[in-house]
Every structure is written in structure tokens, then in C-alpha cells.
Design a protein around this motif. Sequence first.
Motif, PDB file in Angstrom:
ATOM      1  N   VAL A  93       0.819  -1.216   0.000  1.00 45.54           N
ATOM      2  CA  VAL A  93       0.000   0.000   0.000  1.00 45.54           C
ATOM      3  C   VAL A  93       0.853   1.266   0.000  1.00 45.54           C
ATOM      4  CG1 VAL A  93      -1.992  -1.086   1.089  1.00 45.54           C
ATOM      5  CG2 VAL A  93      -0.177  -0.119   2.517  1.00 45.54           C
ATOM      6  N   TYR A  94       2.156   1.135   0.310  1.00 41.11           N
ATOM      7  CA  TYR A  94       3.009   2.326   0.368  1.00 41.11           C
ATOM      8  C   TYR A  94       4.038   2.364  -0.767  1.00 41.11           C
ATOM      9  CZ  TYR A  94       0.962   2.136   5.017  1.00 41.11           C
ATOM     10  OH  TYR A  94       0.074   2.054   6.057  1.00 41.11           O
ATOM     11  N   ASP A  95       3.789   1.601  -1.803  1.00 44.50           N
ATOM     12  CA  ASP A  95       4.726   1.594  -2.939  1.00 44.50           C
ATOM     13  C   ASP A  95       4.893   2.985  -3.544  1.00 44.50           C
ATOM     14  OD1 ASP A  95       4.891  -1.064  -2.483  1.00 44.50           O
ATOM     15  OD2 ASP A  95       4.145  -1.716  -4.443  1.00 44.50           O
ATOM     16  N   HIS A  96       3.844   3.782  -3.507  1.00 44.49           N
ATOM     17  CA  HIS A  96       3.913   5.117  -4.100  1.00 44.49           C
ATOM     18  C   HIS A  96       4.956   5.994  -3.405  1.00 44.49           C
ATOM     19  CE1 HIS A  96       1.256   5.595  -0.611  1.00 44.49           C
ATOM     20  NE2 HIS A  96       1.552   6.886  -0.646  1.00 44.49           N
ATOM     21  N   ALA A  97       5.237   5.703  -2.117  1.00 46.66           N
ATOM     22  CA  ALA A  97       6.238   6.464  -1.387  1.00 46.66           C
ATOM     23  C   ALA A  97       7.630   5.864  -1.536  1.00 46.66           C
ATOM     24  CB  ALA A  97       5.865   6.541   0.091  1.00 46.66           C
ATOM     25  N   VAL A  98       7.695   4.551  -1.680  1.00 47.09           N
ATOM     26  CA  VAL A  98       8.991   3.865  -1.774  1.00 47.09           C
ATOM     27  C   VAL A  98       9.588   4.001  -3.173  1.00 47.09           C
ATOM     28  CG1 VAL A  98      10.131   1.618  -1.596  1.00 47.09           C
ATOM     29  CG2 VAL A  98       8.360   2.248   0.046  1.00 47.09           C
ATOM     30  N   ARG A  99       8.761   3.914  -4.189  1.00 46.91           N
ATOM     31  CA  ARG A  99       9.238   3.874  -5.579  1.00 46.91           C
ATOM     32  C   ARG A  99      10.119   5.066  -5.958  1.00 46.91           C
ATOM     33  NH1 ARG A  99       4.756   2.919  -7.629  1.00 46.91           N
ATOM     34  NH2 ARG A  99       4.933   0.655  -7.836  1.00 46.91           N
ATOM     35  N   PRO A 100       9.761   6.315  -5.598  1.00 47.29           N
ATOM     36  CA  PRO A 100      10.617   7.447  -6.009  1.00 47.29           C
ATOM     37  C   PRO A 100      12.033   7.392  -5.444  1.00 47.29           C
ATOM     38  CG  PRO A 100       8.440   8.229  -5.373  1.00 47.29           C
ATOM     39  CD  PRO A 100       8.503   6.785  -4.979  1.00 47.29           C
ATOM     40  N   GLU A 101      12.228   6.650  -4.360  1.00 46.87           N
ATOM     41  CA  GLU A 101      13.568   6.540  -3.771  1.00 46.87           C
ATOM     42  C   GLU A 101      14.365   5.369  -4.354  1.00 46.87           C
ATOM     43  OE1 GLU A 101      15.252   8.402  -1.884  1.00 46.87           O
ATOM     44  OE2 GLU A 101      13.799   9.829  -1.104  1.00 46.87           O
ATOM     45  N   ALA A 102      13.756   4.598  -5.276  1.00 43.99           N
ATOM     46  CA  ALA A 102      14.438   3.464  -5.924  1.00 43.99           C
ATOM     47  C   ALA A 102      15.007   2.487  -4.889  1.00 43.99           C
ATOM     48  CB  ALA A 102      15.548   3.965  -6.848  1.00 43.99           C
ATOM     49  N   ILE A 103      14.244   2.242  -3.834  1.00 43.47           N
ATOM     50  CA  ILE A 103      14.701   1.354  -2.758  1.00 43.47           C
ATOM     51  C   ILE A 103      14.544  -0.098  -3.181  1.00 43.47           C
ATOM     52  CG2 ILE A 103      14.146   0.525  -0.429  1.00 43.47           C
ATOM     53  CD1 ILE A 103      13.382   3.451   0.226  1.00 43.47           C
TER      54      ILE A 103
END
Length: 285
Positions: A93-103
Amino acid sequence: MTSLNPPQMPIERRVLARDLEPLRRHGRMDMAFGGPVRNGAVAMQITDLAGGRTRSTADLVVRNGEGLGGKALMLGRPVAVADYMADESITHVYDHAVRPEAIQTLAALPIIVDRTPRLLVYLAARTHVRLGDRWFDGFAPMVRRIEREITVEDEVGRRLSLLRPNAEPGYPGLSRDDRIDIARELTELADRIDDEGLRARLHAVGNRVAPIAADAPAWPPALLRPREIDVLEQVAQGLSTRQVAEALGLMPNTVKSYLKSAMHKLHATNRVQAIIAARRLGFLG
């Protein structure tokens, strides 16, 4: 009496401001972020970032059971994934926050005090990193120190609350001896922690409590040397031994010697009792 506990940043935020970057460096990760846990373990909010490229995770509220952090809160222990986006053991559910950091590799480390999560720290890498038990065990000393400091802060808050007026009718209040004991215990708590700022604050609060005991039975007069009085004056301001040494141009061991001598003359077993006695006898204002 004035407020004994002036408003300040909560202990959880102070810990994050001080330790988030050291935690990131210790784990050799690209990024660290975290925040305080709400209402036991219902949710947490990300308030602090270190090493981020964006602010995509800032202010994100993570709920128990959701995402990697929510899983750590639910289980009450550290968890990690080697390939965040592809991992099927967590919700996304939090992919939208993780994706921009390329984690890619992500670990969630809860800080638990008295069986209650108080902080949640994420450590992230933008490449694949193997995280095993040894990696997690390496954080144990830092985590124990943080847990100890939060425990001390909680205990200080509890004891200070005893000093505040109680609005309940017929409440007997605390005796002078109770207040002296609380002042002494605050100093003893201060001596158990490494955080210099918190230690100085505890000494300062204990010293503000100390004048309450000014009506204590008189002891035989003690003749203090000027340097002993100088040291007590500095200690009464909440300064640590090192800070007193710097202020007076002395070696720390010399400060300890003067303080020990003054305590002996004043029949005191700790610095709070010494300050109480010195004030009562007129050595301190």
C-alpha cells in the motif's frame, strides 16, 4: 513553583534527530527514515529522513500490519526484505512512497520500551544487500541506549507529575521527605544515561525541586572552601562534571574531588543533597 518540566521536543523526536544518520552509517545503507509510534502500535508517522533523494516518504502514516513497517509493528521485531517491490510477504500500500527513492533492500527496526513500540526506524539500500542476524545484532548497543533513554524520560515524567498540584479534594500532597527523595532519584537517573543534554536537564530539574527542602533539620555548620562553593554553584545550574571543569578552568578529576569534599562536609550522599544543604546554610543563593 514554576513549571518543573518546560515544553520541549518529545524524546522520540530528539532520538531521531540525533541518531538517524548514525544508524544509517552503522548499517552502511543509503537511506534511513522513521518516526514515533502512535497509541501503542496502531500506526506510526515518518517524521525524519537521512540520505533521501526526495521527500516521498515524509509525513507518511504507516498502519499496523501494512507494508514492511506495519509488519514490524505487528510482530514486534525487526523485519527485512531483499527486493521490496517484488516481495510477496508484505502488502504494497506504500509503494507510491517507496518507488521514487528506488529502494530495493529495506529493513524496519522497531524500538520497543516496556513491550510497547515507541519508534520505528527504516534502513534502506538502493541495491541488493544481504541482511542477516549479524547485521541486525550490530544495532543492539545503539538500540539498548535509545531504549534506556526513553525509559529514563518516562520515569522522569512520572516523578515530576507527582510534584504538580493535584486538583482532587482532600489530596494530602507530598511531604518534604517525598520531594527530597524525588530530587535525589532524578539525579540518580541522570547518572545512568549517556545523553549529556538529558543528563543536564535532569540535574537542573532536581536542583529546582531541592529548595522545597529548605526547612530540613539543621546539620552542624560546614566550612566550604571557595572552590568547593564555585563547583556547587555550577552543579546547581545543571552542568555536568566536564562542563563545570570547562567553566572553571579545572580538570574533571579536580572538579570531582571538590564535589566529593563538599558532599562530605555537608553530610550529603549525592549532589542534590549537597545543593540542598549548601542553600540552607547560605553558601548558595
